[in-house]
Design a protein around this motif. Sequence first.
Motif, PDB file in Angstrom:
ATOM      1  N   TYR A   6     -65.191 -29.915 -62.628  1.00 57.24           N
ATOM      2  CA  TYR A   6     -66.188 -30.718 -61.915  1.00 57.24           C
ATOM      3  C   TYR A   6     -67.539 -30.041 -62.039  1.00 57.24           C
ATOM      4  O   TYR A   6     -67.641 -28.865 -62.354  1.00 57.24           O
ATOM      5  CB  TYR A   6     -65.813 -30.927 -60.448  1.00 57.24           C
ATOM      6  CG  TYR A   6     -65.752 -29.667 -59.624  1.00 57.24           C
ATOM      7  CD1 TYR A   6     -66.869 -29.214 -58.947  1.00 57.24           C
ATOM      8  CD2 TYR A   6     -64.575 -28.936 -59.529  1.00 57.24           C
ATOM      9  CE1 TYR A   6     -66.823 -28.047 -58.187  1.00 57.24           C
ATOM     10  CE2 TYR A   6     -64.512 -27.779 -58.779  1.00 57.24           C
ATOM     11  CZ  TYR A   6     -65.640 -27.341 -58.112  1.00 57.24           C
ATOM     12  OH  TYR A   6     -65.589 -26.191 -57.375  1.00 57.24           O
ATOM     13  N   ARG A   7     -68.567 -30.837 -61.822  1.00 59.28           N
ATOM     14  CA  ARG A   7     -69.935 -30.308 -61.853  1.00 59.28           C
ATOM     15  C   ARG A   7     -70.675 -30.825 -60.624  1.00 59.28           C
ATOM     16  O   ARG A   7     -70.366 -31.891 -60.097  1.00 59.28           O
ATOM     17  CB  ARG A   7     -70.655 -30.711 -63.134  1.00 59.28           C
ATOM     18  CG  ARG A   7     -70.860 -32.192 -63.257  1.00 59.28           C
ATOM     19  CD  ARG A   7     -71.614 -32.566 -64.516  1.00 59.28           C
ATOM     20  NE  ARG A   7     -71.418 -33.987 -64.772  1.00 59.28           N
ATOM     21  CZ  ARG A   7     -71.263 -34.515 -65.944  1.00 59.28           C
ATOM     22  NH1 ARG A   7     -71.284 -33.756 -67.017  1.00 59.28           N
ATOM     23  NH2 ARG A   7     -71.085 -35.803 -66.090  1.00 59.28           N
ATOM     24  N   PHE A   8     -71.639 -30.064 -60.173  1.00 54.46           N
ATOM     25  CA  PHE A   8     -72.474 -30.477 -59.053  1.00 54.46           C
ATOM     26  C   PHE A   8     -73.540 -31.443 -59.549  1.00 54.46           C
ATOM     27  O   PHE A   8     -74.122 -31.238 -60.608  1.00 54.46           O
ATOM     28  CB  PHE A   8     -73.134 -29.274 -58.379  1.00 54.46           C
ATOM     29  CG  PHE A   8     -72.166 -28.430 -57.620  1.00 54.46           C
ATOM     30  CD1 PHE A   8     -71.690 -28.842 -56.383  1.00 54.46           C
ATOM     31  CD2 PHE A   8     -71.714 -27.237 -58.147  1.00 54.46           C
ATOM     32  CE1 PHE A   8     -70.791 -28.063 -55.686  1.00 54.46           C
ATOM     33  CE2 PHE A   8     -70.815 -26.456 -57.453  1.00 54.46           C
ATOM     34  CZ  PHE A   8     -70.349 -26.873 -56.221  1.00 54.46           C
ATOM     35  N   ASN A   9     -73.775 -32.487 -58.781  1.00 53.40           N
ATOM     36  CA  ASN A   9     -74.807 -33.459 -59.110  1.00 53.40           C
ATOM     37  C   ASN A   9     -75.872 -33.388 -58.016  1.00 53.40           C
ATOM     38  O   ASN A   9     -75.725 -33.991 -56.957  1.00 53.40           O
ATOM     39  CB  ASN A   9     -74.220 -34.862 -59.211  1.00 53.40           C
ATOM     40  CG  ASN A   9     -75.225 -35.865 -59.717  1.00 53.40           C
ATOM     41  OD1 ASN A   9     -76.433 -35.654 -59.630  1.00 53.40           O
ATOM     42  ND2 ASN A   9     -74.734 -36.963 -60.259  1.00 53.40           N
ATOM     43  N   ILE A  10     -76.923 -32.643 -58.260  1.00 54.21           N
ATOM     44  CA  ILE A  10     -77.976 -32.430 -57.278  1.00 54.21           C
ATOM     45  C   ILE A  10     -78.689 -33.735 -56.946  1.00 54.21           C
ATOM     46  O   ILE A  10     -79.106 -33.962 -55.812  1.00 54.21           O
ATOM     47  CB  ILE A  10     -78.985 -31.374 -57.790  1.00 54.21           C
ATOM     48  CG1 ILE A  10     -78.272 -30.035 -57.959  1.00 54.21           C
ATOM     49  CG2 ILE A  10     -80.164 -31.228 -56.842  1.00 54.21           C
ATOM     50  CD1 ILE A  10     -79.086 -28.982 -58.654  1.00 54.21           C
ATOM     51  N   GLU A  11     -78.809 -34.634 -57.924  1.00 56.01           N
ATOM     52  CA  GLU A  11     -79.511 -35.897 -57.710  1.00 56.01           C
ATOM     53  C   GLU A  11     -78.797 -36.805 -56.715  1.00 56.01           C
ATOM     54  O   GLU A  11     -79.400 -37.677 -56.123  1.00 56.01           O
ATOM     55  CB  GLU A  11     -79.689 -36.623 -59.040  1.00 56.01           C
ATOM     56  CG  GLU A  11     -80.569 -35.867 -60.014  1.00 56.01           C
ATOM     57  CD  GLU A  11     -80.589 -36.496 -61.382  1.00 56.01           C
ATOM     58  OE1 GLU A  11     -79.980 -37.558 -61.575  1.00 56.01           O
ATOM     59  OE2 GLU A  11     -81.219 -35.908 -62.277  1.00 56.01           O
TER      60      GLU A  11
END
Length: 82
Positions: A6-11
Motif C-alpha cells: 500500500y501507499r499513502f495518498n496525501i491528496e
Amino acid sequence: MHWVGYRFNIEKENSTENLIMAFDLSDEVFKGFSLPNALVRESTLHLCNSVCEDAIAVLHYDASSANFNSIICIVLATISVL
C-alpha cells in the motif's frame, strides 16, 4: 517477485491505497500495479496475490463470510512483463 502493498495518498486526507508491488530480478527495478477501485481500500489482510499460469492475480478474502466463497481474481500483468 511480487506482493500486496500500500501507499499513502496525501491528496486524499492521508488515506492509503492498495497495490501490487513487483521487483524484477533481471534488471533490479521495482514496479507498482494499481488495483481496481473495488480493492483499493480493502484491508491488506484480506488480499493476497498469486500466479495464474503466466499472470499475476489478486485474491480477495470475504471476511463477512469467513471463507474464500467470494474470490476476485484479477489479472494485473503477465509475468513476462515483470
